[in-house]
Design a protein around this motif. Sequence first.
Motif, PDB file in Angstrom:
ATOM      1  N   ALA A 139     -37.458  -4.292 -26.388  1.00 50.38           N
ATOM      2  CA  ALA A 139     -36.822  -3.544 -25.343  1.00 50.38           C
ATOM      3  C   ALA A 139     -38.043  -3.130 -24.351  1.00 50.38           C
ATOM      4  CB  ALA A 139     -36.144  -2.356 -25.669  1.00 50.38           C
ATOM      5  N   VAL A 140     -37.734  -2.876 -23.017  1.00 48.13           N
ATOM      6  CA  VAL A 140     -38.691  -2.721 -21.809  1.00 48.13           C
ATOM      7  C   VAL A 140     -37.838  -1.413 -21.172  1.00 48.13           C
ATOM      8  CG1 VAL A 140     -39.983  -3.163 -20.174  1.00 48.13           C
ATOM      9  CG2 VAL A 140     -39.767  -4.744 -21.852  1.00 48.13           C
ATOM     10  N   TRP A 141     -38.463  -0.238 -20.950  1.00 47.79           N
ATOM     11  CA  TRP A 141     -37.893   0.634 -20.044  1.00 47.79           C
ATOM     12  C   TRP A 141     -38.524   0.579 -18.812  1.00 47.79           C
ATOM     13  CZ3 TRP A 141     -34.489   4.762 -22.530  1.00 47.79           C
ATOM     14  CH2 TRP A 141     -34.497   4.158 -23.777  1.00 47.79           C
ATOM     15  N   ALA A 142     -37.739   0.360 -17.680  1.00 45.48           N
ATOM     16  CA  ALA A 142     -38.430   0.601 -16.341  1.00 45.48           C
ATOM     17  C   ALA A 142     -38.001   1.678 -15.854  1.00 45.48           C
ATOM     18  CB  ALA A 142     -38.205  -0.997 -15.756  1.00 45.48           C
ATOM     19  N   TYR A 143     -38.961   2.207 -14.994  1.00 44.12           N
ATOM     20  CA  TYR A 143     -38.606   3.737 -14.310  1.00 44.12           C
ATOM     21  C   TYR A 143     -38.753   3.204 -13.025  1.00 44.12           C
ATOM     22  CZ  TYR A 143     -38.260   5.630 -18.909  1.00 44.12           C
ATOM     23  OH  TYR A 143     -37.768   5.890 -20.323  1.00 44.12           O
ATOM     24  N   VAL A 144     -37.785   2.881 -12.077  1.00 44.27           N
ATOM     25  CA  VAL A 144     -37.794   2.405 -10.650  1.00 44.27           C
ATOM     26  C   VAL A 144     -37.622   3.903  -9.943  1.00 44.27           C
ATOM     27  CG1 VAL A 144     -36.942   0.942  -9.207  1.00 44.27           C
ATOM     28  CG2 VAL A 144     -36.686   0.454 -11.498  1.00 44.27           C
ATOM     29  N   GLN A 145     -38.835   4.069  -9.233  1.00 37.94           N
ATOM     30  CA  GLN A 145     -38.849   5.407  -8.302  1.00 37.94           C
ATOM     31  C   GLN A 145     -38.883   5.029  -6.942  1.00 37.94           C
ATOM     32  OE1 GLN A 145     -41.752   7.443 -10.241  1.00 37.94           O
ATOM     33  NE2 GLN A 145     -42.973   7.578  -8.539  1.00 37.94           N
ATOM     34  N   SER A 146     -38.990   3.841  -6.409  1.00 37.10           N
ATOM     35  CA  SER A 146     -38.793   3.312  -5.006  1.00 37.10           C
ATOM     36  C   SER A 146     -37.822   2.247  -4.623  1.00 37.10           C
ATOM     37  CB  SER A 146     -40.349   3.021  -4.591  1.00 37.10           C
ATOM     38  OG  SER A 146     -40.657   1.837  -5.374  1.00 37.10           O
ATOM     39  N   GLU A 147     -37.905   1.573  -3.631  1.00 36.99           N
ATOM     40  CA  GLU A 147     -37.293   0.640  -3.331  1.00 36.99           C
ATOM     41  C   GLU A 147     -37.318  -0.827  -4.046  1.00 36.99           C
ATOM     42  OE1 GLU A 147     -38.997   2.318  -1.004  1.00 36.99           O
ATOM     43  OE2 GLU A 147     -37.209   3.655  -0.141  1.00 36.99           O
ATOM     44  N   SER A 148     -38.513  -1.133  -4.850  1.00 38.12           N
ATOM     45  CA  SER A 148     -38.546  -2.289  -5.248  1.00 38.12           C
ATOM     46  C   SER A 148     -39.693  -2.092  -6.682  1.00 38.12           C
ATOM     47  CB  SER A 148     -39.133  -3.470  -4.563  1.00 38.12           C
ATOM     48  OG  SER A 148     -40.247  -2.958  -4.082  1.00 38.12           O
ATOM     49  N   MET A 149     -39.379  -2.942  -7.553  1.00 35.77           N
ATOM     50  CA  MET A 149     -40.668  -2.919  -8.731  1.00 35.77           C
ATOM     51  C   MET A 149     -40.652  -4.167  -9.349  1.00 35.77           C
ATOM     52  SD  MET A 149     -40.581  -0.556 -12.320  1.00 35.77           S
ATOM     53  CE  MET A 149     -41.615  -0.649 -13.509  1.00 35.77           C
ATOM     54  N   THR A 150     -41.934  -4.779  -9.613  1.00 31.63           N
ATOM     55  CA  THR A 150     -42.107  -5.932 -10.068  1.00 31.63           C
ATOM     56  C   THR A 150     -42.412  -5.459 -11.547  1.00 31.63           C
ATOM     57  OG1 THR A 150     -43.273  -6.839  -8.096  1.00 31.63           O
ATOM     58  CG2 THR A 150     -43.570  -7.940 -10.196  1.00 31.63           C
ATOM     59  N   THR A 210     -26.822  -9.527 -17.735  1.00 32.60           N
ATOM     60  CA  THR A 210     -27.747 -10.310 -18.565  1.00 32.60           C
ATOM     61  C   THR A 210     -28.853 -11.048 -17.614  1.00 32.60           C
ATOM     62  OG1 THR A 210     -26.425 -12.233 -18.402  1.00 32.60           O
ATOM     63  CG2 THR A 210     -25.882 -10.417 -20.395  1.00 32.60           C
ATOM     64  N   LEU A 211     -29.813 -11.280 -18.132  1.00 36.54           N
ATOM     65  CA  LEU A 211     -31.042 -11.995 -17.633  1.00 36.54           C
ATOM     66  C   LEU A 211     -31.699 -13.048 -18.513  1.00 36.54           C
ATOM     67  CD1 LEU A 211     -33.085  -9.441 -15.308  1.00 36.54           C
ATOM     68  CD2 LEU A 211     -31.518 -11.448 -14.530  1.00 36.54           C
ATOM     69  N   THR A 212     -32.063 -14.079 -17.990  1.00 38.86           N
ATOM     70  CA  THR A 212     -32.634 -15.189 -18.697  1.00 38.86           C
ATOM     71  C   THR A 212     -34.021 -15.026 -18.047  1.00 38.86           C
ATOM     72  OG1 THR A 212     -30.759 -16.191 -19.490  1.00 38.86           O
ATOM     73  CG2 THR A 212     -32.930 -17.399 -19.330  1.00 38.86           C
ATOM     74  N   VAL A 213     -35.014 -14.803 -18.605  1.00 37.81           N
ATOM     75  CA  VAL A 213     -36.408 -14.786 -17.949  1.00 37.81           C
ATOM     76  C   VAL A 213     -37.187 -15.894 -18.566  1.00 37.81           C
ATOM     77  CG1 VAL A 213     -38.631 -13.442 -17.858  1.00 37.81           C
ATOM     78  CG2 VAL A 213     -36.599 -12.206 -17.922  1.00 37.81           C
ATOM     79  N   THR A 214     -37.828 -16.578 -17.536  1.00 26.47           N
ATOM     80  CA  THR A 214     -38.813 -17.844 -18.098  1.00 26.47           C
ATOM     81  C   THR A 214     -40.250 -17.487 -17.666  1.00 26.47           C
ATOM     82  OG1 THR A 214     -36.932 -19.424 -17.417  1.00 26.47           O
ATOM     83  CG2 THR A 214     -39.090 -20.351 -17.615  1.00 26.47           C
ATOM     84  N   GLY A 215     -40.916 -17.481 -18.602  1.00 25.45           N
ATOM     85  CA  GLY A 215     -42.391 -17.507 -18.381  1.00 25.45           C
ATOM     86  C   GLY A 215     -43.256 -18.212 -17.178  1.00 25.45           C
ATOM     87  N   GLY A 216     -43.949 -17.349 -16.477  1.00 22.37           N
ATOM     88  CA  GLY A 216     -44.347 -18.015 -15.178  1.00 22.37           C
ATOM     89  C   GLY A 216     -43.291 -17.960 -14.122  1.00 22.37           C
ATOM     90  N   ALA A 217     -42.024 -17.532 -14.257  1.00 24.55           N
ATOM     91  CA  ALA A 217     -41.270 -17.616 -13.163  1.00 24.55           C
ATOM     92  C   ALA A 217     -40.730 -16.178 -12.587  1.00 24.55           C
ATOM     93  CB  ALA A 217     -39.911 -18.338 -13.650  1.00 24.55           C
ATOM     94  N   ASP A 218     -40.448 -16.279 -11.347  1.00 25.75           N
ATOM     95  CA  ASP A 218     -39.845 -14.804 -10.815  1.00 25.75           C
ATOM     96  C   ASP A 218     -38.485 -14.893 -10.895  1.00 25.75           C
ATOM     97  OD1 ASP A 218     -42.382 -14.178 -10.369  1.00 25.75           O
ATOM     98  OD2 ASP A 218     -42.221 -14.320  -8.008  1.00 25.75           O
ATOM     99  N   ILE A 219     -37.795 -13.829 -11.121  1.00 25.68           N
ATOM    100  CA  ILE A 219     -36.335 -13.584 -11.124  1.00 25.68           C
ATOM    101  C   ILE A 219     -35.776 -12.609 -10.500  1.00 25.68           C
ATOM    102  CG2 ILE A 219     -36.233 -12.713 -13.457  1.00 25.68           C
ATOM    103  CD1 ILE A 219     -33.523 -14.311 -13.856  1.00 25.68           C
ATOM    104  N   GLY A 220     -34.992 -12.658  -9.547  1.00 31.53           N
ATOM    105  CA  GLY A 220     -34.550 -11.148  -8.857  1.00 31.53           C
ATOM    106  C   GLY A 220     -33.445 -10.412  -9.641  1.00 31.53           C
ATOM    107  N   PHE A 221     -33.535  -9.165  -9.278  1.00 27.29           N
ATOM    108  CA  PHE A 221     -32.393  -8.027  -9.985  1.00 27.29           C
ATOM    109  C   PHE A 221     -32.330  -7.011  -8.922  1.00 27.29           C
ATOM    110  CE2 PHE A 221     -30.565  -4.838 -12.691  1.00 27.29           C
ATOM    111  CZ  PHE A 221     -29.624  -5.505 -13.093  1.00 27.29           C
ATOM    112  N   THR A 222     -31.064  -7.127  -8.572  1.00 31.48           N
ATOM    113  CA  THR A 222     -30.841  -5.867  -7.445  1.00 31.48           C
ATOM    114  C   THR A 222     -29.887  -4.935  -8.410  1.00 31.48           C
ATOM    115  OG1 THR A 222     -30.743  -7.701  -5.731  1.00 31.48           O
ATOM    116  CG2 THR A 222     -29.618  -5.543  -5.426  1.00 31.48           C
TER     117      THR A 222
END
Length: 860
Positions: free
Chosen positions: A460-471, A495-507
């Motif tokens: 698991a990863v917990w991402a705390y987004v406190q602005s308009e965007s986060m990488t 659901t997301l499928t993440v591929t190493g070395g690639a960017d994926i968007g999530f809104t």
Amino acid sequence: MIYLLLACQNEPKESGSTLPPLDLTELLDDQTARAGTVTDAQALFSGASAEGQVGDIKLYNNRVQFIIQADRPSAYYIGYGGQIIDADIIRPIGQTGRDLIDDWMPMVGLGRIIAPQTIEIIDDGRNGGAAVVRSIGHCAPFSLLEGALENESFIQDYSCKVTTDFILEPNSHLLRLESTVDWKDEDTTIQMGDFGMMALEVSDFWNPQAGLDGSGTGDWHGLIGEHNDIALGIFSDDAPFPPSTTQDILSTTGPVMSGFGPYTTVEEGESYVFSRYFGVGPDMAALSDEWLSVRGQNTERHSGTVISGGTPVPGARVHIIDDTTDAPFTVAFTDENGEWSANVPAGGSYSVLATGRGRTAQFNYPKGFGHYGIYADSLHKAVVLDSFDPTANYQNPPIAVGMESSAIQDIAAGNPIELPEAGQVQISNPDGIPTLVLLTKTENPVFNDSRYLMKFDGNAVWAYVQSESMTLPIADGDYEVIATRGMRWSRQEDTLTVTGGADIGFTLDLNKVIDLPDLRVIDPHTHATPSGDGRISMANRLSVAATNGIDIHVSTDHDHVANYGPLLNAMGLSPHLETVIGEEVSTVLRGHFNIYPALENPDSEFNRGAVPWWQNMWTTPELFDQMQATAPNGVIQLNHPIGNSGMISYAEYDIGSGAIESPEHWSSDFVAMEVLNDGDYAEYLPNYISFVSRGLTPTPVGVSDSHGLDNGVGDNFTLVPATNAEAAITAMRAQRTVVSRGPFVLATIDDQWAPGNTYIGTQELMLEVYAPDWVALSEAEIWENEVLIETIPIDTEDSGLRLSTTVSLSPDSDAHYIVQVHGTESLEKPYSGLPWAMTAAIRVDLDGDGWEPIRDAILD
């Protein structure tokens, strides 16, 4: 009293020196070490635990820097100077400091620390060679232990003199400590050692043989920064540190790093010398390399590169594994070029493993953010606050994030170590409202050895987004995604499928489904950096509160008056969150008590205005008087009132008879009491109802009591009718609260907030219950006095208003009422437990002649 008798108020002095003061801001070469009294705050440094001041002594060379406290009042719990209070490496321009030492003190057996009589600079280093500072003092009791046990004779008093030399050679990471105990008392057996309270909220213990997962061997005891920003260690001089009962006892008091020498019998007139090294480095390998060298051990040097996708990886952790024991030996961090190096004992067999996952939690702070500490000097506080400005030009050491582990390979193979590439999730947050995004991998990683992996649960990863965007760098794989902003909002699942070395968007796309602008969500019990047992930084605490829908944060750190306000503003969170200054007074044998708002007093002898219970033996009424004196308008709150930190248990309150069996442990002069603490209410609720039935008017509150990232934040809170923090505290003094684990309960009479109020004659109560559709509710209960009189089903699953009904409050005599709301299904991740809420008591004075309790008053 012991401090006044034994500790002379001497300024640090430079022995025999008539030379002008040193410029302690000067960068040194590898042939030079220096020691001098700090006259310019620029010579100090920052960090979560920084507390150096002008007038203290700085000891430094081209690699490391230490602050030795002058004979002045201390922060934290040790009230004596003459010891290390800050330590860091020499950092490049643009990096903020990373001090991790809360308290550090030599100890002669259990609880005997050193009260200094003189602190002097023996050699300032101007003539070449080592710089040396000497502290001479007497054994004195560690008041925290005596205060905790309320026993002034617990620590045996011995007559002795202790001389400690702090010796720093040029170009060294290791500070040599030599303590000489001159025994002047009857023959006895002692064990000399060092006791340090450390900032584990931004670091992890790391020890040989155990790595990140235990105490390991006695060769050294270490600590590494969670952002690859520092390594600390205490190293044995000769034989390994033996097992120690004293160390075991001290480790139960908090995040303690210590090392004790062998038990030694000393006779009157004898001297005993205890030598060891205190090291600071950019990684643990830098310290273990030098430790092997000063011990004269033959070594082999190994080095290499970590790559991913053909590119060097900065900030990877390279673990050196002793093949003989299949256990960690040391750990190196790769530099900007992905390069690492480490020495190992010659003739052995070793392997290497690289990791780059990072921590469970990721925050989108600026790349050069610092660690804020309430005791740092004003200059360095300002620097850390400035580091949260995205346009500021600060840098931190690199750290690899989002990469699975490498294969284990022979250390001598000479091949680059390869890490899988991380994917990049580009989170878009159009409205900029702080949001928690939890990404859970559907399959656990193959490698999940806790000795080598940072605070990471493996999937698991917990991402705390406190602005308009986060990488968000993240390992490849399939993920279930949940986004939340607390209990007033819809939740987003995907659901997301993440591929190493690639960017994926999530809104992010969440809707506010409960809009009650005249209500505020307050969590009046949380912890962070200032608390000895806090496991989260001050910045992270504010971010976690904001992303989980808390409106008002209260700083209730153990025995510290902490002002989070400047940091809140610097982080840009003030549009979403308010903060109130408070303190948790953490007596051991009387219970824990919050007081808020508290008054920050930078000139106070005790922790910016904290109540120094550990220096006194107050009864509970006396303690409350002291609390109220430091915060005249403060709300005194009983924390977790049942159990080994609860006043009700220590006072031995008999819920049946109302008798107080231990009156000196009781006081009714409190305003609030916790009825909900991180999901627990079953033991607390009957006592609240009992108090109301016997004429007390406590304000019920719900709290997370969080010491870490979650622990109930967002799903354990208090609702108050208010539009800002000041009004919220006013409402809490008047018992105008709803305790909640999810639902919003609005109970009104004549369109006015009812909980906490007293009414004359029969009343009609308007009851409304709100919750998002992902919170499963079942029923509302109406309790008259101590009896359930009505159950009302809640059968709608829509978001927002879930129940709207009128309840008649028509007792036969004076009565009190509470409303409870229940759920039958556990809250969904990231929250847990069954939904529940409760209003503060509503009193009905049937005849208007003054409300009469239904039971006899408490017998105290």
